[in-house]
Design an enzyme around this catalytic site. Structure first.
Site, PDB file in Angstrom:
ATOM      1  N   HIS A 101       0.746  -1.392   0.022  1.00  0.00           N
ATOM      2  CA  HIS A 101      -0.596  -0.209   0.042  1.00  0.00           C
ATOM      3  C   HIS A 101       0.879   1.383   0.103  1.00  0.00           C
ATOM      4  O   HIS A 101       2.153   1.286   1.054  1.00  0.00           O
ATOM      5  CB  HIS A 101      -0.789  -0.028   1.127  1.00  0.00           C
ATOM      6  CG  HIS A 101      -1.904  -1.359   1.743  1.00  0.00           C
ATOM      7  ND1 HIS A 101      -2.525  -1.137   0.855  1.00  0.00           N
ATOM      8  CD2 HIS A 101      -1.855  -2.423   2.313  1.00  0.00           C
ATOM      9  CE1 HIS A 101      -3.386  -2.243   1.140  1.00  0.00           C
ATOM     10  NE2 HIS A 101      -2.606  -2.937   1.884  1.00  0.00           N
TER      11      HIS A 101
ATOM     12  N   HIS B 152       0.988  11.464   0.823  1.00  0.00           N
ATOM     13  CA  HIS B 152       0.922  12.561   1.001  1.00  0.00           C
ATOM     14  C   HIS B 152      -0.269  13.257   0.461  1.00  0.00           C
ATOM     15  O   HIS B 152      -0.245  13.929  -0.966  1.00  0.00           O
ATOM     16  CB  HIS B 152       2.324  13.853   1.214  1.00  0.00           C
ATOM     17  CG  HIS B 152       1.552  15.618   1.458  1.00  0.00           C
ATOM     18  ND1 HIS B 152       1.123  15.748   2.363  1.00  0.00           N
ATOM     19  CD2 HIS B 152       1.889  16.769   0.828  1.00  0.00           C
ATOM     20  CE1 HIS B 152       1.137  16.907   2.486  1.00  0.00           C
ATOM     21  NE2 HIS B 152       1.163  17.596   1.320  1.00  0.00           N
TER      22      HIS B 152
ATOM     23  N   HIS C 198      -9.387  15.575  -1.229  1.00  0.00           N
ATOM     24  CA  HIS C 198     -11.624  15.345  -1.198  1.00  0.00           C
ATOM     25  C   HIS C 198     -12.225  15.801  -0.166  1.00  0.00           C
ATOM     26  O   HIS C 198     -12.925  16.486  -0.254  1.00  0.00           O
ATOM     27  CB  HIS C 198     -12.037  14.410  -2.644  1.00  0.00           C
ATOM     28  CG  HIS C 198     -13.475  15.126  -2.811  1.00  0.00           C
ATOM     29  ND1 HIS C 198     -14.012  15.704  -3.989  1.00  0.00           N
ATOM     30  CD2 HIS C 198     -14.580  14.569  -2.384  1.00  0.00           C
ATOM     31  CE1 HIS C 198     -14.866  15.761  -4.343  1.00  0.00           C
ATOM     32  NE2 HIS C 198     -15.646  15.454  -2.974  1.00  0.00           N
TER      33      HIS C 198
END
Length: 448
Positions: A335, A339, A368
């Site tokens: 994974h 940033h 988002h």
């Protein structure tokens, strides 16, 4: 008889040395027991419509600056539910008092620490090391002192207050704790990472400085760490390695991202045109040091082989056409915790590491939903992975952060047990990723 005595003594010495070696190795471990991200209250949300109102009220901006800001806001990748400091949403607007700054930091630290202490079962009096990083604000007494006073922590606690380190500061704080753990056994440490937005809203009209108003939002995270071997089974992550890269000796890198005054005396953060190139250079240097620590030998050998084949072709076959040779980081990483500094930052790392859209999805969704929360952004990205139940025992998570100066820091975490806490994403994680791209309402751009 003497021979038997000497043999027993030698055996005891060897056993003692072996035990001491194992004990030191175990004590140098660094585990995360728990981390808690900050989710401000709903009355602090900063939707696009309110952002446009703020822009329209700014008397320093001309029509061209209005257009630029609105275009940047719409294309920033930031959604409708990010959070602002209370003063921005009040009648005073962008004017911040010292009390506003203190309130912003107190609200974050107390809420996350209360939850963290409650869930972990650890008492504030058990904490041995306290590290707080907030880049753009310094209080007297320090933020660490405010926390120690509020929770009545022990007089012998080791406290560190870090400022000016930018968005990469949380990994610098982790590195500080890691080094403390190498010296002191059986300790508990707290790292608090955030950014002060209230006093750092830019009120001028320099385009290279007003962009930060579109990206930076309120957030923070408190992290509980230990090197106690007895607590390993309770831990979430184990730190495998950490690499810090600093390009500050380069004038261009040093100046590409900095706090400064504009011609009218307004203080803000300058983002220069050299920033993308500097970030790429920092990432490349950092990963050159990180790669041997986290990748299998086969991946490194394959990369070196392709590079040398390309050199031989150029030398003997006069084939100067160079194909891009990249190292396969996915061979050693499950994974990627990147940033969420902005769309350009995420896209740049994706391109450099040849990642798939799924690899950068946690960073895009964090940008988002919460915006760029500076040094704490990495932990919201990690929280997204956990909320999506992607973190399984044995998985390896690579964290990469960038910061002013210019710095690129990275570390590798090993997941120690299956994780499924939805944390700050509990009320919305099922909505991400959206089936269709979500953009702020462009109707507010009418007239521009």
């Amino acid at each position: 008889m003497m021979f038997v005595t000497l043999s027993c003594s030698l055996a005891l010495c060897l056993v003692y040395l072996f035990y001491n070696f194992i004990d030191q190795r175990r004590s140098k471990s660094c585990y995360i027991l728990h981390y808690e991200c900050f989710k401000p209250s709903n009355d602090r949300k900063l939707p696009t419509e309110f952002s446009v109102d703020l822009i329209n009220k700014c008397k320093n901006l001309g029509i061209e600056e209005h257009r630029f800001l609105l275009r940047a806001l719409v294309s920033s990748g930031i959604g409708e539910e990010t959070y602002a400091p209370r003063n921005i949403l009040s009648k005073r607007g962008t004017l911040a008092t010292l009390r506003d700054c203190q309130s912003e930091m107190d609200e974050f630290s107390i809420e996350t620490l209360d939850t963290l202490f409650s869930l972990s079962g650890v008492s504030p009096q058990d904490i041995d090391i306290l590290v707080v990083n907030v880049s753009g604000m310094t209080l007297v007494p320090s933020l660490t002192s405010r926390i120690i006073n509020h929770y009545k922590m022990r007089a012998d606690i080791k406290s560190f207050n870090i400022s000016g380190m930018g968005c990469s500061a949380s990994l610098i704080s982790i590195n500080l704790v890691q080094n403390m753990f190498k010296i002191h056994k059986n300790k508990l440490a707290l790292v608090l990472t955030s950014e002060a937005i209230a006093p750092n809203w830019y009120n001028g009209k320099e385009r290279s400085m007003i962009l930060t108003n579109c990206l930076f939002r309120c957030g923070g995270c408190s992290i509980l760490l230990t090197n106690k071997p007895a607590l390993r089974k309770q831990a979430m992550f184990k730190l495998k390695c950490l690499v810090r890269t600093h390009l500050g000796s380069s004038d261009e890198a040093h100046a590409c991202c900095r706090q400064q005054e504009d011609d009218q005396g307004h203080i803000g953060f300058f983002l220069g045109k050299a920033l993308p190139k500097t970030a790429t250079r920092g990432l490349t240097k950092n990963l050159r040091s990180m790669a041997p620590k986290i990748l299998p030998l086969s991946a490194i050998f394959h990369y070196v082989l392709l590079v040398n084949i390309q050199k031989l072709r150029a030398t003997y076959l006069h084939n100067t056409a160079k194909k891009r040779v990249t190292m396969n980081f996915k061979s050693g990483v499950d994974h990627f915790c990147l940033h969420p500094g902005g769309k350009a930052v995420i896209e740049g790392v994706k391109r450099s590491l040849v990642l798939a859209e799924e690899d950068v999805e946690p960073s895009r969704m964090t940008l988002h939903r919460f915006g760029n929360t500076s040094a704490s952004g990495l932990w919201y990205v990690l929280g997204y992975m956990e909320a999506k139940m992607r973190l399984k025992k044995g998985d390896r998570v690579l964290m990469i952060g960038f910061g002013s100066g210019f710095k690129c820091n990275s570390c590798m975490w090993e997941v120690l047990r299956n994780l499924d806490d939805k944390n700050v994403w509990a009320d919305c994680v099922d909505k991400f990723p959206p089936k269709l791209p979500i953009y702020p309402a462009s109707r507010n751009m009418n007239g521009f």
